[in-house]
Design an enzyme around this catalytic site. Sequence first.
Site, PDB file in Angstrom:
ATOM      1  N   SER A 149      42.134  42.505  44.834  1.00  0.00           N
ATOM      2  CA  SER A 149      43.176  41.652  45.380  1.00  0.00           C
ATOM      3  C   SER A 149      44.223  42.517  46.098  1.00  0.00           C
ATOM      4  CB  SER A 149      43.795  40.802  44.262  1.00  0.00           C
ATOM      5  OG  SER A 149      44.647  39.810  44.760  1.00  0.00           O
ATOM      6  N   ASP A 320      35.699  32.402  45.642  1.00  0.00           N
ATOM      7  CA  ASP A 320      37.070  32.891  45.857  1.00  0.00           C
ATOM      8  C   ASP A 320      37.549  32.376  47.203  1.00  0.00           C
ATOM      9  OD1 ASP A 320      39.438  34.229  46.205  1.00  0.00           O
ATOM     10  OD2 ASP A 320      38.597  36.246  45.968  1.00  0.00           O
ATOM     11  N   HIS A 353      39.042  33.431  42.519  1.00  0.00           N
ATOM     12  CA  HIS A 353      39.629  34.755  42.734  1.00  0.00           C
ATOM     13  C   HIS A 353      39.716  35.554  41.443  1.00  0.00           C
ATOM     14  CE1 HIS A 353      41.841  37.816  44.821  1.00  0.00           C
ATOM     15  NE2 HIS A 353      42.912  37.673  44.064  1.00  0.00           N
TER      16      HIS A 353
END
Length: 382
Positions: A149, A320, A353
């Site tokens: 991320s 995601d 995610h």
Amino acid sequence: MPLIAVSQSMHFAEALPLQSGASIAGYTLAYETYGTLDAQRSNAVLVCHALNASHHVAGVYDGQPRSEGWWDSMVGPGKPVDTDRFFVIGINNLGSCFGSTGPAQTNPATGKAWGADFPVVTVEDWVDAQARLLDALGIRTLAAVLGGSLGGMQALSWTLQYPDRVRHAVVVASAPNLNAENIAFNEVARRAIVTDPDFHGGHFYEFNTVPKRGLRIARMIGHITYLSDDVMNEKFGRQLRATDRAEAAYRYTTQDVEFQIESYLRYQGDKFSEYFDANTYLLITRALDYFDPARLYGGSLARAFARCTAKFLLVSFTTDWRFAPARSREMVRALLDNRRDVSYAEIDAPHGHDAFLLEDPRYLAVVRSYFGRIPLGAEVAA
């Protein structure tokens, strides 16, 4: 035997120039290390953290059995990033609220908490600060830099800012910049915080209060984007908390929590508001928004990546939607345009995610295999 983590800190008197044109001096960075640095100093791995994580990557604190690091499934003895083989470093980003200098700490110029006066920081600033700490540890070259991320953006930035110091980069569930939808989610979350009456223009420390309402809403918004539709429906669906007729009748006369998903989101928001700093949230989400290495190259990611010399592993997850696989494929194409060595894995996982934090065996096997092939010691020069 669990891996025992020890939090450390390092103070830097020299001013750090920031992308904004400002600078910050007399700052401290919190960090942890795991494993042993080899004689050739060839086995160092930097792990970069995401929004609400910290330098506590792996292991537990002595005497605190429920204090596992945020990526304990990834890092440790015998794990994909094996600390019997690698020397792993986790560094808390400047501006955070977990030990490094941040808005809640004292501004030496005023004697009060920095608050909203803390300088704007970027991904590039974090990488420069990390490089200074590695210099102090005597580490010139990283075997690998790894992040998911926002941490993946930092790993990517390392290969651009310090191409001669990184041999491998592992970028998980990330993107070369945020799309408009992601920026919009971040802005709604920030507005929830700054419009909280307890925010006081970012100087709420002086009023002995915390903008918890804003933090709760910000976390609820963020958490929705971290989960996939499949996971939310499977875990909660339209299930109500009511279990008998009296509660069912009450349902139509109250604005209280009714659905299980509401209860879950409020729980996550309440928990977050107890430990995270509001100004830190504003700083970090802005850093996310600003990151865009192609901006200086007319929007061409391929031209931006021309500086990279590292080998890459990119990993994405099919569900995601915050950092969709298409964004990872953008990076793969740009790297291939520059004839760089790149491996790519797209994991069919239902978790959205948050999958990069979970123990999906296929995902962990990909990372384990990649790190297992990284040469160390005398092999590096061979």
